[in-house]
Write a protein that holds these residues in place. Structure first.
Motif, short mmCIF file in Angstrom:
data_model
loop_
_atom_site.label_atom_id
_atom_site.label_comp_id
_atom_site.label_asym_id
_atom_site.label_seq_id
_atom_site.Cartn_x
_atom_site.Cartn_y
_atom_site.Cartn_z
N LEU A 213 -0.19 8.24 3.96
CA LEU A 213 0.37 7.23 3.08
C LEU A 213 -0.15 7.43 1.67
N SER B 164 -3.42 -1.20 4.86
CA SER B 164 -3.87 -1.05 3.47
C SER B 164 -3.92 -2.40 2.77
N SER B 165 -2.87 -3.19 2.91
CA SER B 165 -2.80 -4.49 2.25
C SER B 165 -3.87 -5.44 2.77
N GLU C 240 1.62 7.04 7.32
CA GLU C 240 2.74 6.47 6.58
C GLU C 240 3.14 5.07 7.04
N THR D 108 -10.07 -1.15 1.13
CA THR D 108 -9.07 -0.13 0.79
C THR D 108 -9.47 0.60 -0.48
N TYR E 231 -0.05 6.39 -2.68
CA TYR E 231 0.11 5.26 -3.59
C TYR E 231 0.12 5.82 -5.00
N THR F 90 5.34 8.13 1.15
CA THR F 90 4.90 9.15 2.08
C THR F 90 5.10 10.50 1.41
N LYS G 287 1.00 0.65 5.94
CA LYS G 287 0.94 -0.12 4.70
C LYS G 287 0.29 -1.48 4.92
N ASP G 288 0.56 -2.11 6.09
CA ASP G 288 0.00 -3.43 6.36
C ASP G 288 -1.52 -3.38 6.45
N THR H 148 3.27 1.92 -6.25
CA THR H 148 4.23 2.02 -5.16
C THR H 148 3.67 2.88 -4.03
N TYR H 149 3.83 2.40 -2.79
CA TYR H 149 3.48 3.21 -1.63
C TYR H 149 4.56 4.27 -1.41
#
Length: 308
Positions: free
Chosen positions: A149, A85-86, A79, A38, A151, A158, A82-83, A155-156
């Protein structure tokens, strides 16, 4: 091969604002196995040829493979990802488990459902202290209508859907370094000093703001390579400067001065003055770099003479 005009347009649109969102950078190893990490720091380097850059930390487990690969892709996450990205930000045994990825035109993994992707051949690797800068030549791309998405400050978000509730980011300021015959154009800054032709980036993006600056100058000039990116924390501004070689025309305002430190004494913005002094030295040596940092300190990543 992707049409060059379409590629330049895609780069212009993707980098219309400097806060370009969260990405997953991918490649494959010698056995064809997918690799990725990422990144939320990437930027356009050039529109002609179409070049972009991403950074990878030296302590990354993927450092050697990404700095020696022949190709990589930049996947701009949508958007709802997020999962992903993590997952690609953590030390996971198989980051691609359960992901139905497909090879791009150059073979790098393209993730499903992303807002956009750029598939690149590796153009250059530039040493940048505790990171390396991967410069890619864009060979293929695709953009969807899915919101990206973002950051910001841990904080993430949109950018489109949550624009009203997200903390306000920095103003984006673009400067045109208009060069001709060993000289650079300086204009009145309105406060009794001199500055570069500079403008805030609006809704149409960085490329449009830069094109407007060169047009308004009265000069014939092409957008050139990225030269400096720095954050002015006190003013809440992000500055981006591009070198723009001039081939003709007469300045509507301002005047060309020699690329020499003595010429910049009246440049009132200290960060711009230091940048121009660096440009004068690099122009003399014929070895240019890209500055990353803030208005006070940062690092210069060499482009000419960098590792390939």
């Amino acid at each position: 091969m992707t049409d060059p005009t379409d590629t330049r347009r895609a780069l212009r649109d993707a980098f219309g604002t400097f806060m370009t969102g969260v990405t997953v950078v991918t490649t494959t190893d010698g056995a064809g196995q997918p690799l990725g990490f990422t990144a939320n720091s990437f930027a356009s380097v050039s529109l002609d040829p179409p070049l972009l850059l991403v950074q990878i930390a030296r302590n990354s487990a993927n450092y050697v493979k990404f700095t020696t690969t022949a190709h990589f892709a930049v996947n701009i996450l949508a958007e709802g990802q997020k999962d992903i990205s993590s997952t690609f930000a953590r030390p996971v045994a198989d980051r691609f488990a359960g992901i139905d990825w497909q090879p791009g035109p150059e073979g790098s993994p393209i993730l499903p459902g992303v807002a956009a992707w750029f598939d690149c051949t590796l153009f250059k690797v530039v040493d940048a202290g505790d990171h390396a800068i991967l410069i890619g030549h864009v060979e293929g791309f695709h953009a969807s209508t899915a919101p990206g998405l973002g950051y910001y400050r841990g904080t993430y978000f949109t950018p489109v859907a949550t624009q009203a509730t997200v903390p306000t980011g920095p103003d984006i300021i673009v400067s045109a370094i208009l060069e001709r015959g060993g000289q650079v154009l300086l204009v009145d800054d309105g406060f009794g000093g001199l500055t570069l032709p500079t403008a805030r980036v609006g809704r149409d993006g960085t490329a449009a703001a830069l094109a407007a600056l060169t047009h308004q100058s009265g000069l014939t000039a092409a957008p050139g390579p990225l030269y400096s990116v720095y954050e002015d924390v006190a003013r809440g501004q992000q500055h981006i400067a591009f070198r723009c070689p001039c081939t003709g025309g007469t300045p509507v305002k301002g005047a060309f001065v020699d690329l020499a430190p003595d010429s910049f004494a009246e440049v009132t913005d200290q960060a711009l003055r230091v940048m121009l002094e660096r440009l004068a030295e690099e122009s003399r040596m014929g070895n240019y770099g890209i500055y990353f940092g803030n208005q006070d300190r940062g690092q210069v990543a060499l482009v000419s003479g960098g590792t390939t």
